[in-house]
Design a protein around this motif. Sequence first.
Motif, PDB file in Angstrom:
ATOM      1  N   VAL A 286      18.576   3.924   8.853  1.00 20.89           N
ATOM      2  CA  VAL A 286      18.075   5.020   8.017  1.00 20.89           C
ATOM      3  C   VAL A 286      16.870   4.527   7.233  1.00 20.89           C
ATOM      4  O   VAL A 286      16.887   3.424   6.690  1.00 20.89           O
ATOM      5  CB  VAL A 286      19.167   5.495   7.030  1.00 20.89           C
ATOM      6  CG1 VAL A 286      18.628   6.584   6.129  1.00 20.89           C
ATOM      7  CG2 VAL A 286      20.402   5.968   7.773  1.00 20.89           C
ATOM      8  N   ALA A 287      15.817   5.338   7.181  1.00 19.25           N
ATOM      9  CA  ALA A 287      14.627   4.956   6.423  1.00 19.25           C
ATOM     10  C   ALA A 287      14.008   6.194   5.791  1.00 19.25           C
ATOM     11  O   ALA A 287      14.174   7.311   6.280  1.00 19.25           O
ATOM     12  CB  ALA A 287      13.609   4.278   7.325  1.00 19.25           C
ATOM     13  N   LEU A 288      13.289   5.964   4.704  1.00 14.61           N
ATOM     14  CA  LEU A 288      12.499   7.017   4.069  1.00 14.61           C
ATOM     15  C   LEU A 288      11.072   6.889   4.563  1.00 14.61           C
ATOM     16  O   LEU A 288      10.548   5.778   4.663  1.00 14.61           O
ATOM     17  CB  LEU A 288      12.514   6.865   2.547  1.00 14.61           C
ATOM     18  CG  LEU A 288      13.849   7.022   1.856  1.00 14.61           C
ATOM     19  CD1 LEU A 288      13.717   6.687   0.374  1.00 14.61           C
ATOM     20  CD2 LEU A 288      14.362   8.439   2.029  1.00 14.61           C
ATOM     21  N   GLY A 289      10.428   8.001   4.851  1.00 11.70           N
ATOM     22  CA  GLY A 289       9.044   7.980   5.314  1.00 11.70           C
ATOM     23  C   GLY A 289       8.117   8.571   4.273  1.00 11.70           C
ATOM     24  O   GLY A 289       8.447   9.578   3.640  1.00 11.70           O
ATOM     25  N   PHE A 290       6.969   7.927   4.076  1.00 14.43           N
ATOM     26  CA  PHE A 290       5.978   8.380   3.107  1.00 14.43           C
ATOM     27  C   PHE A 290       4.608   8.460   3.775  1.00 14.43           C
ATOM     28  O   PHE A 290       4.268   7.613   4.600  1.00 14.43           O
ATOM     29  CB  PHE A 290       5.888   7.404   1.925  1.00 14.43           C
ATOM     30  CG  PHE A 290       7.155   7.328   1.134  1.00 14.43           C
ATOM     31  CD1 PHE A 290       7.383   8.197   0.082  1.00 14.43           C
ATOM     32  CD2 PHE A 290       8.133   6.404   1.455  1.00 14.43           C
ATOM     33  CE1 PHE A 290       8.558   8.138  -0.638  1.00 14.43           C
ATOM     34  CE2 PHE A 290       9.314   6.337   0.734  1.00 14.43           C
ATOM     35  CZ  PHE A 290       9.528   7.207  -0.315  1.00 14.43           C
ATOM     36  N   THR A 291       3.833   9.452   3.402  1.00 22.12           N
ATOM     37  CA  THR A 291       2.457   9.513   3.890  1.00 22.12           C
ATOM     38  C   THR A 291       1.695   8.344   3.299  1.00 22.12           C
ATOM     39  O   THR A 291       2.113   7.739   2.307  1.00 22.12           O
ATOM     40  CB  THR A 291       1.771  10.822   3.459  1.00 22.12           C
ATOM     41  OG1 THR A 291       1.670  10.840   2.032  1.00 22.12           O
ATOM     42  CG2 THR A 291       2.517  12.050   3.966  1.00 22.12           C
ATOM     43  N   PHE A 292       0.546   8.029   3.890  1.00 24.35           N
ATOM     44  CA  PHE A 292      -0.263   6.930   3.387  1.00 24.35           C
ATOM     45  C   PHE A 292      -0.740   7.215   1.964  1.00 24.35           C
ATOM     46  O   PHE A 292      -0.778   6.316   1.121  1.00 24.35           O
ATOM     47  CB  PHE A 292      -1.435   6.648   4.317  1.00 24.35           C
ATOM     48  CG  PHE A 292      -0.982   6.208   5.683  1.00 24.35           C
ATOM     49  CD1 PHE A 292      -0.363   4.982   5.861  1.00 24.35           C
ATOM     50  CD2 PHE A 292      -1.162   7.019   6.784  1.00 24.35           C
ATOM     51  CE1 PHE A 292       0.074   4.568   7.114  1.00 24.35           C
ATOM     52  CE2 PHE A 292      -0.741   6.615   8.043  1.00 24.35           C
ATOM     53  CZ  PHE A 292      -0.114   5.394   8.210  1.00 24.35           C
ATOM     54  N   ALA A 293      -1.087   8.457   1.677  1.00 22.86           N
ATOM     55  CA  ALA A 293      -1.540   8.823   0.328  1.00 22.86           C
ATOM     56  C   ALA A 293      -0.415   8.659  -0.690  1.00 22.86           C
ATOM     57  O   ALA A 293      -0.639   8.152  -1.795  1.00 22.86           O
ATOM     58  CB  ALA A 293      -2.052  10.270   0.322  1.00 22.86           C
ATOM     59  N   ALA A 294       0.791   9.059  -0.330  1.00 23.12           N
ATOM     60  CA  ALA A 294       1.928   8.922  -1.250  1.00 23.12           C
ATOM     61  C   ALA A 294       2.253   7.445  -1.480  1.00 23.12           C
ATOM     62  O   ALA A 294       2.555   7.026  -2.598  1.00 23.12           O
ATOM     63  CB  ALA A 294       3.151   9.660  -0.707  1.00 23.12           C
ATOM     64  N   TRP A 295       2.187   6.633  -0.423  1.00 23.87           N
ATOM     65  CA  TRP A 295       2.461   5.193  -0.553  1.00 23.87           C
ATOM     66  C   TRP A 295       1.414   4.534  -1.446  1.00 23.87           C
ATOM     67  O   TRP A 295       1.743   3.731  -2.312  1.00 23.87           O
ATOM     68  CB  TRP A 295       2.497   4.555   0.826  1.00 23.87           C
ATOM     69  CG  TRP A 295       2.840   3.100   0.805  1.00 23.87           C
ATOM     70  CD1 TRP A 295       2.016   2.069   1.124  1.00 23.87           C
ATOM     71  CD2 TRP A 295       4.087   2.504   0.442  1.00 23.87           C
ATOM     72  NE1 TRP A 295       2.676   0.872   0.988  1.00 23.87           N
ATOM     73  CE2 TRP A 295       3.948   1.113   0.569  1.00 23.87           C
ATOM     74  CE3 TRP A 295       5.312   3.010   0.021  1.00 23.87           C
ATOM     75  CZ2 TRP A 295       4.979   0.227   0.286  1.00 23.87           C
ATOM     76  CZ3 TRP A 295       6.344   2.127  -0.251  1.00 23.87           C
ATOM     77  CH2 TRP A 295       6.172   0.757  -0.110  1.00 23.87           C
ATOM     78  N   LYS A 296       0.152   4.883  -1.257  1.00 26.33           N
ATOM     79  CA  LYS A 296      -0.922   4.326  -2.079  1.00 26.33           C
ATOM     80  C   LYS A 296      -0.714   4.696  -3.546  1.00 26.33           C
ATOM     81  O   LYS A 296      -0.850   3.853  -4.434  1.00 26.33           O
ATOM     82  CB  LYS A 296      -2.271   4.831  -1.593  1.00 26.33           C
ATOM     83  CG  LYS A 296      -3.437   4.287  -2.383  1.00 26.33           C
ATOM     84  CD  LYS A 296      -4.756   4.821  -1.865  1.00 26.33           C
ATOM     85  CE  LYS A 296      -5.881   4.317  -2.747  1.00 26.33           C
ATOM     86  NZ  LYS A 296      -7.157   4.928  -2.408  1.00 26.33           N
ATOM     87  N   ALA A 297      -0.360   5.950  -3.809  1.00 25.93           N
ATOM     88  CA  ALA A 297      -0.112   6.387  -5.189  1.00 25.93           C
ATOM     89  C   ALA A 297       1.068   5.635  -5.796  1.00 25.93           C
ATOM     90  O   ALA A 297       1.018   5.228  -6.968  1.00 25.93           O
ATOM     91  CB  ALA A 297       0.143   7.893  -5.222  1.00 25.93           C
ATOM     92  N   PHE A 298       2.119   5.418  -5.006  1.00 20.64           N
ATOM     93  CA  PHE A 298       3.274   4.665  -5.489  1.00 20.64           C
ATOM     94  C   PHE A 298       2.873   3.238  -5.861  1.00 20.64           C
ATOM     95  O   PHE A 298       3.231   2.728  -6.921  1.00 20.64           O
ATOM     96  CB  PHE A 298       4.377   4.649  -4.430  1.00 20.64           C
ATOM     97  CG  PHE A 298       5.456   3.650  -4.705  1.00 20.64           C
ATOM     98  CD1 PHE A 298       6.395   3.893  -5.697  1.00 20.64           C
ATOM     99  CD2 PHE A 298       5.525   2.465  -3.991  1.00 20.64           C
ATOM    100  CE1 PHE A 298       7.390   2.958  -5.971  1.00 20.64           C
ATOM    101  CE2 PHE A 298       6.520   1.531  -4.252  1.00 20.64           C
ATOM    102  CZ  PHE A 298       7.441   1.786  -5.256  1.00 20.64           C
ATOM    103  N   LEU A 299       2.122   2.569  -4.979  1.00 14.22           N
ATOM    104  CA  LEU A 299       1.701   1.189  -5.252  1.00 14.22           C
ATOM    105  C   LEU A 299       0.817   1.108  -6.492  1.00 14.22           C
ATOM    106  O   LEU A 299       0.988   0.214  -7.333  1.00 14.22           O
ATOM    107  CB  LEU A 299       0.972   0.604  -4.038  1.00 14.22           C
ATOM    108  CG  LEU A 299       1.821   0.357  -2.802  1.00 14.22           C
ATOM    109  CD1 LEU A 299       0.944  -0.161  -1.677  1.00 14.22           C
ATOM    110  CD2 LEU A 299       2.967  -0.600  -3.103  1.00 14.22           C
TER     111      LEU A 299
END
Length: 72
Positions: free
Chosen positions: A53-66
């Motif tokens: 099981v994994a959660l998927g994030f768009t590249f924009a969402a991942w960048k904002a999280f980081l």
Amino acid sequence: MARRDDRLPRETDFTRLKWVKSSQSTNGDKANCVEVSGTPAAILIRDSKVPSVALGFTFAAWKAFLEHSRDH
């Protein structure tokens, strides 16, 4: 509420992806490990104890999280 991105496959063979453990993960049999993998459509995150099981994030969402996590 988050919407599902139709570019992401509904099922992914996680065994074929390269997973990288967080540098904050501990060693041992009962380790709390977070793993990350990149795909052409998303960044995936999973708990190493539940590898199917994994959660998927768009590249924009991942960048904002980081960016947010670096500031806090």
